[in-house]
Design an enzyme around this catalytic site. Structure first.
Site, PDB file in Angstrom:
ATOM      1  CB  CYS A  83     -25.171  -3.201 -42.035  1.00  0.00           C
ATOM      2  SG  CYS A  83     -26.842  -3.975 -42.620  1.00  0.00           S
ATOM      3  CB  CYS A  85     -28.709  -6.482 -44.970  1.00  0.00           C
ATOM      4  SG  CYS A  85     -28.910  -7.816 -43.796  1.00  0.00           S
ATOM      5  CB  CYS A 102     -24.944  -3.734 -36.071  1.00  0.00           C
ATOM      6  SG  CYS A 102     -26.900  -3.868 -35.698  1.00  0.00           S
ATOM      7  CB  CYS A 104     -26.730   1.276 -39.276  1.00  0.00           C
ATOM      8  SG  CYS A 104     -28.544   0.899 -39.411  1.00  0.00           S
ATOM      9  CB  CYS A 113     -33.307  -2.717 -38.571  1.00  0.00           C
ATOM     10  SG  CYS A 113     -32.521  -4.366 -38.686  1.00  0.00           S
TER      11      CYS A 113
HETATM   12  S1  SF4 Z   1     -29.674  -2.112 -37.379  1.00  0.00           S
HETATM   13 FE1  SF4 Z   1     -30.210  -3.471 -39.010  1.00  0.00          FE
HETATM   14  S2  SF4 Z   1     -29.805  -2.426 -40.758  1.00  0.00           S
HETATM   15 FE2  SF4 Z   1     -28.882  -1.524 -39.141  1.00  0.00          FE
HETATM   16  S3  SF4 Z   1     -26.672  -2.358 -39.125  1.00  0.00           S
HETATM   17 FE3  SF4 Z   1     -27.818  -3.580 -37.817  1.00  0.00          FE
HETATM   18  S4  SF4 Z   1     -28.570  -5.110 -38.958  1.00  0.00           S
HETATM   19 FE4  SF4 Z   1     -28.043  -3.693 -40.475  1.00  0.00          FE
END
Ligand code: SF4
Length: 144
Positions: A83, A85, A102, A104, A113
């Protein structure tokens, strides 16, 4: 520190704030450009997973594009789509652990998310599309 989680909460409480977070802007500036091959892999993955999970891309595809490129960058550098972020003290260890690769665990278990890549239809920032082209990604993020 989880930068993204706090910024998303702020967004949730104030829908007039632009959905592109401070951390995502930082991500665009700070990262080297990922390979086009990895961007394409993560683009296709994102489309497929949005369809499969019944989620939608952000109304601002620039947000989607930045996250896809962040995932691609981690795929290039770590071998896994960690991820983009979140802050990690040890990215390689996190990637091998898998929790934040991802999609996750919070996304798989609760459709959460915090990057705003996959948004449930009730989210204020959800658009109505589950597709994004390579051209859209290039246009909204500059060079690739
Ligand atoms: S689903 Fe969203 S929060 Fe989870 S790893 Fe992927 S981009 Fe990041």
């Amino acid at each position: 520190m989880n930068l993204q989680a706090s910024s998303v909460h702020a967004i949730g409480g104030a829908p007039m704030v632009a959905p592109r977070t401070r951390f995502q802007r930082h991500l665009v500036r700070a990262k080297a450009e990922p390979s086009e091959k990895s961007v394409e892999i993560m683009r296709k993955f994102s489309e497929q997973y949005a369809r499969r999970s019944g989620t939608y891309f952000c109304v601002d595809k620039g947000v989607t594009s930045v996250v896809i490129k962040g995932l691609a960058d981690h795929k290039d550098s770590l071998g896994a789509p960690l991820c983009p972020c979140r802050h990690y003290d040890d990215k390689a260890a996190e990637a091998s652990q898998g929790f934040w690769n991802c999609p996750c665990v919070p996304m798989r278990e609760r459709k959460e998310c915090h990057c705003m890549l996959f948004l449930t239809p009730d989210n204020d920032f959800a658009g109505d599309e589950q597709t994004i082209s390579l051209e859209e990604i290039k246009e909204s993020t500059g060079k690739m």
